[in-house]
Motif scaffolding. Sequence first.
Motif, PDB file in Angstrom:
ATOM      1  N   UNK A 451     -16.432  44.271  -2.771  1.00 46.96           N
ATOM      2  CA  UNK A 451     -15.165  43.993  -2.941  1.00 46.96           C
ATOM      3  C   UNK A 451     -14.538  45.105  -4.083  1.00 46.96           C
ATOM      4  N   UNK A 452     -13.563  45.892  -3.761  1.00 48.62           N
ATOM      5  CA  UNK A 452     -13.001  46.674  -4.574  1.00 48.62           C
ATOM      6  C   UNK A 452     -11.513  46.496  -4.682  1.00 48.62           C
ATOM      7  N   UNK A 453     -11.128  45.805  -5.710  1.00 53.84           N
ATOM      8  CA  UNK A 453      -9.501  45.346  -5.793  1.00 53.84           C
ATOM      9  C   UNK A 453      -8.991  44.752  -4.778  1.00 53.84           C
ATOM     10  N   UNK A 454      -9.786  43.633  -4.312  1.00 50.64           N
ATOM     11  CA  UNK A 454      -9.549  42.884  -3.132  1.00 50.64           C
ATOM     12  C   UNK A 454      -9.617  43.297  -1.886  1.00 50.64           C
ATOM     13  N   UNK A 455     -10.068  44.418  -1.689  1.00 54.83           N
ATOM     14  CA  UNK A 455     -10.416  45.110  -0.431  1.00 54.83           C
ATOM     15  C   UNK A 455     -12.003  45.368  -0.259  1.00 54.83           C
ATOM     16  N   UNK A 456     -12.256  45.246   1.184  1.00 58.73           N
ATOM     17  CA  UNK A 456     -13.649  45.519   1.360  1.00 58.73           C
ATOM     18  C   UNK A 456     -14.041  46.864   1.716  1.00 58.73           C
ATOM     19  N   UNK A 457     -14.706  47.530   0.790  1.00 56.68           N
ATOM     20  CA  UNK A 457     -15.164  49.032   1.106  1.00 56.68           C
ATOM     21  C   UNK A 457     -16.559  49.208   0.842  1.00 56.68           C
ATOM     22  N   UNK A 458     -17.005  50.203   1.228  1.00 54.70           N
ATOM     23  CA  UNK A 458     -18.237  50.499   1.456  1.00 54.70           C
ATOM     24  C   UNK A 458     -18.786  51.803   0.392  1.00 54.70           C
ATOM     25  N   UNK A 459     -19.878  51.356  -0.263  1.00 55.45           N
ATOM     26  CA  UNK A 459     -20.543  52.280  -1.159  1.00 55.45           C
ATOM     27  C   UNK A 459     -21.871  52.830  -0.827  1.00 55.45           C
ATOM     28  N   UNK A 460     -22.030  54.223  -1.092  1.00 52.95           N
ATOM     29  CA  UNK A 460     -23.258  54.709  -0.510  1.00 52.95           C
ATOM     30  C   UNK A 460     -24.059  55.317  -1.847  1.00 52.95           C
ATOM     31  N   UNK A 461     -25.208  55.130  -1.471  1.00 57.00           N
ATOM     32  CA  UNK A 461     -26.440  55.695  -2.512  1.00 57.00           C
ATOM     33  C   UNK A 461     -27.285  56.701  -1.461  1.00 57.00           C
ATOM     34  N   UNK A 518     -21.656  47.240  -7.515  1.00 60.23           N
ATOM     35  CA  UNK A 518     -20.693  46.468  -8.604  1.00 60.23           C
ATOM     36  C   UNK A 518     -20.756  46.857 -10.010  1.00 60.23           C
ATOM     37  N   UNK A 519     -21.936  46.959 -10.426  1.00 57.57           N
ATOM     38  CA  UNK A 519     -22.219  47.215 -11.768  1.00 57.57           C
ATOM     39  C   UNK A 519     -21.784  48.629 -12.073  1.00 57.57           C
ATOM     40  N   UNK A 520     -21.932  49.703 -11.297  1.00 50.49           N
ATOM     41  CA  UNK A 520     -21.387  51.102 -11.772  1.00 50.49           C
ATOM     42  C   UNK A 520     -20.068  51.285 -11.625  1.00 50.49           C
ATOM     43  N   UNK A 521     -19.270  50.378 -10.529  1.00 47.14           N
ATOM     44  CA  UNK A 521     -17.993  50.336 -10.330  1.00 47.14           C
ATOM     45  C   UNK A 521     -17.252  49.701 -11.473  1.00 47.14           C
ATOM     46  N   UNK A 522     -17.854  48.436 -12.086  1.00 49.39           N
ATOM     47  CA  UNK A 522     -17.390  47.929 -13.301  1.00 49.39           C
ATOM     48  C   UNK A 522     -17.341  48.753 -14.359  1.00 49.39           C
ATOM     49  N   UNK A 523     -18.491  49.413 -14.606  1.00 53.14           N
ATOM     50  CA  UNK A 523     -18.797  50.432 -15.723  1.00 53.14           C
ATOM     51  C   UNK A 523     -17.647  51.520 -15.813  1.00 53.14           C
ATOM     52  N   UNK A 524     -17.135  51.983 -14.637  1.00 52.03           N
ATOM     53  CA  UNK A 524     -16.126  53.098 -14.624  1.00 52.03           C
ATOM     54  C   UNK A 524     -14.978  52.541 -15.171  1.00 52.03           C
TER      55      UNK A 524
END
Length: 524
Positions: A451-461, A518-524
């Motif tokens: 969940x990115x600012x209320x929208x479902x988005x995907x994150x790649x590793x 989510x942890x990495x996005x929050x750290x940004x």
Amino acid sequence: MSANPFSLQSLSRTEAAVDPAFVFDGTMVSRAEFSEKVERTAAWLAAQGIGKGDVVAVWLVNRIEWIALLFAAARIGAVVAAVNTRYRSAEVAHLLKLSGAKLMVVEAAFRAIDFAAILADIARSEVPALQKLAVVGADAVPAHWPSVRFDAFDKPYPPAPTTQEDVDLPVLLYTTSGTTKGPKLVAHSQRTLATHAASVAQALKLDPQRHFLLAMLPFCGTFGMTSLLGFIAAGATIHALDAFEAAPALKILSENRITHSFGSDEMFRRILSLTDAPRPFPHLEICGFAAFQPGWRELAAEAEARGMKLFGLYGSSEVQALFSIACPSDAFADRIEGGGWPMSPDAKVRVRDTETGQLVAAGVSGEIEISAPSRFLGYFNNPEATHEAITADGFFRTGDVGRLRGDNVFVYETRAGDAMRLGGFLVAPGEIEDELKACTGVADAQVVAVDLKGNARCVAFVIPASEPPQQDKLFARLRERLAGYKVPARIYVVDAFPVTDSANGVKIQRARLRTMAMERIAAE
């Protein structure tokens, strides 16, 4: 021997059956010897005070005692709770408590597994129903409970009393994959097991004179048990590994006319890596595989080139493994996908939109629902969970996402928990992962939704190749190749993916990847 056509004992009555029935580490067991072992084990269980409805936990590697215990329990109306040898104290305690097992049959030791030490970590108060341990391969193990030697094959006991057989009562309990509350127990009856075994033998057109199974999956799971029972029903010879190792598997494949084997992609990858022969297994006809690891399509292509035909399939503890499998006539790309054609002609598959609740047409992704003779009785002593898992008209809600390819033929795409609802559409992570893996500098990829600012988005590793990928080029390629809602919001480079061991192979921890994202996005 039971006259009931839906009993486990009936599977041994195949008129065209060949000997030996089993080969364990070079030791052959004929069908007559197996029947005698079952009767001796039934007598032994009765002598231990086990009767109708009592639960026996079986914590063994693959051995003839495992199979004899299951068939003997069926003979006297008892229930076997299958314990994964990968389990440790918390998991074993949970299973014992949930099943109410009175007796546990356990290994004395196996490789690096210290069964006694694991049992020492379980307080007796945690599992009040457990009365006794029976040890295979030793007289006793240090534990909180009295222990006896499993000597059913060596010492005569008074014959087990003849009981009126009910093939619709629970006889085998599998564990589901774990949750925060611990796994549930999936109950199967003799009817569900025997009927499905017969369907497998018939659908695969097994001929006992020319078909041979390499059993390398653990009997404690439905994948290993279903393939085993299918070949027993066919009357064919089964070569079994006590636990999977690539070198012994390669030896059996090379020295025997093995035609069928089932396992994870990683198992077949390891076997192939040990031989340089261009076509090392000329007798192999079907290798049914479950894709747990990235790169399984590449593996399937390599295996195909070397004469090892991999077949996608589908199953679960609730509907049993080998529920469906691809057809030999399918194109290669279709044959290696999970799903396929149901083994039973009486099985029905449909797909439901998870948001609208409506059934969908072929080609549209949704949750797979299944009705089949192989369907479980329910979750053991858990009617609430059973009610939630079964629709009003008797279909099992699989929790898996897929699509129909045609009438009753389907493609498995992903677990419902892994599927991503992006831009209003259901998206399988593999679609985006495949595009990433085709990019320069990417050795492997995993995609999860957040969940990115209320929208479902995907994150790649991504795991980098020898030459690390350039982020701007990755994004540019994905924007060219995919709809905007499928392009990851972030792409993170990692050295490895978090993984966990399961009975059938190593699986990637997608939940852990979501947390990392989510942890990495929050750290940004």
